[in-house]
Design an enzyme around this catalytic site. Structure first.
Site: not given
Ligand code: ASP
Length: 349
Positions: A217, A245-248, A268-269, A271
């Site tokens: 990312t 799915r949606v992350g941070d 980054t990581g 999420g």
């Protein structure tokens, strides 16, 4: 006035003095030297798994991105413009999990997320789950500047980006062999795992089946010559992600945050952990309300994420040009540039 009252007043006075002192301590640090920091993702990045030519390739793109950002700011550009152009460089490289190099979903698609925030006005824009926008960071910026909304998803976001004149590509543009192979590998590993393994790692519940399924990312934080901070993040998310799915990364306050009063943050990581910790905003809040400096505030948030089993990192630049880049993984692609143009790029711990 009786003795008790005097005593209470003295105590209140010294408490006030103490809190002012700790706030002052962090706000009167000598001016820092940084104007820009970037990351290209955190994860199990080990020297033993990296060839010299791969390492060189990563460092070259990170260096180019920092140079572009430096020049933007030196020529009087805004921190927002710098963030956008820096992230473009990394989105256009197949090396990073953003734009061209985005990872695959379980269904073999690429669904990209991005967000950007202006520390001066707290204006923000984000897109999530898009498959045809060549540079999602520009779509996020267009949402911020050309609409009354903060976040758009899927087909609607793609239609908006087209209307805004952004470059639209066929979804096949995002296909890369390396990411396709990663998906096949993770799916294979997954099919051999027992349900118990899943439960232990809390991953089946999250719909994400491998905590190392994310790398690369990208993000940028910048401070321009007008004293304005900006932050941006762009990603393909996590390999094998399911069900939309949606992350941070596209969530303001979780993966990205900027406020001229405090700092600019890009995370980054894994999420899900960053969302639950409201990670990016929390760094800013610790600075604003607790008077912590950029190093302590970001480390405190990373410690909290680590304690819960999350992994990753973040880059933080404060309003005075101090930078912190904590991570709890083996490595994080990262770099900084000072106001004198000194570029530093690092990968491992
Ligand atoms: N934070 C991103 C996500 O969870 C992945 C990453 O940073 O590598 O979507």
């Amino acid at each position: 006035m009786n003795n008790l009252k005097i005593c209470v007043m003295i105590m209140a006075g010294s408490l006030l003095a103490m809190s002012c002192k700790s706030y002052k301590k962090s706000t009167t640090l000598a001016k820092g030297e940084f104007i820009l920091a970037i990351h290209g993702g955190a994860g199990t990045i080990l020297k033993k798994n990296m060839t010299d030519s791969m390492e060189h390739a990563y460092k070259t793109v990170l260096g180019q991105a920092l140079q572009v950002g430096y020049e933007k700011i030196k020529q009087g550009g805004s921190s927002l413009e710098a963030v956008e152009s820096v992230i473009h460089i990394m989105e256009d490289s197949p090396l990073f999990n953003a734009g061209k190099g985005a990872v695959f979903t379980h269904d073999g698609r690429n669904e990209l997320d991005a967000s950007i925030m202006d520390g001066k006005t707290l204006a923000a824009g984000a897109v999530a789950g898009v498959s045809t926008i060549k540079n999602p960071i520009s779509a996020a910026k267009a949402v911020m500047e050309k609409s009354e909304h903060v976040m758009m998803v899927g087909r609607g976001a793609e239609q908006f980006a087209k209307q805004a004149g952004l470059e639209i590509v066929d979804p096949s543009y995002f296909w890369t062999e390396a990411r396709w192979e990663s998906l096949q590998k993770i799916k294979k590993e997954d099919s051999t795992k027992t349900q118990l393994d899943h439960d232990k790692k809390q991953v089946s519940r999250l719909g994400v089946t491998n905590k190392d399924a994310k790398f690369g990312t990208v993000g940028c934080v910048a401070l321009d010559g007008y004293g304005n901070l900006a932050a941006g993040t762009s990603t393909g998310g996590m390999t094998n992600k399911k069900f939309g799915r949606v992350g941070d990364s596209p969530i303001i306050g979780a993966g990205t945050y900027a406020n001229n009063e405090t700092c600019a943050v890009s995370c980054t990581g894994w999420g899900e952990f960053y969302i639950r910790h409201v990670a990016a905003y929390k760094v800013s809040a610790l600075m604003e309300y607790k008077g912590e400096d950029v190093v302590h505030a970001s480390q405190e948030v990373m410690d909290g994420i680590g304690k819960m089993g999350g992994n990753g990192g973040m880059i933080v630049l404060d309003k005075n040009g101090h930078v912190a880049m904590p991570f709890n993984t083996a490595g994080m692609y990262r770099g900084t540039v000072t106001k004198n143009g000194k570029i530093t790029v690092e990968i491992y711990k």
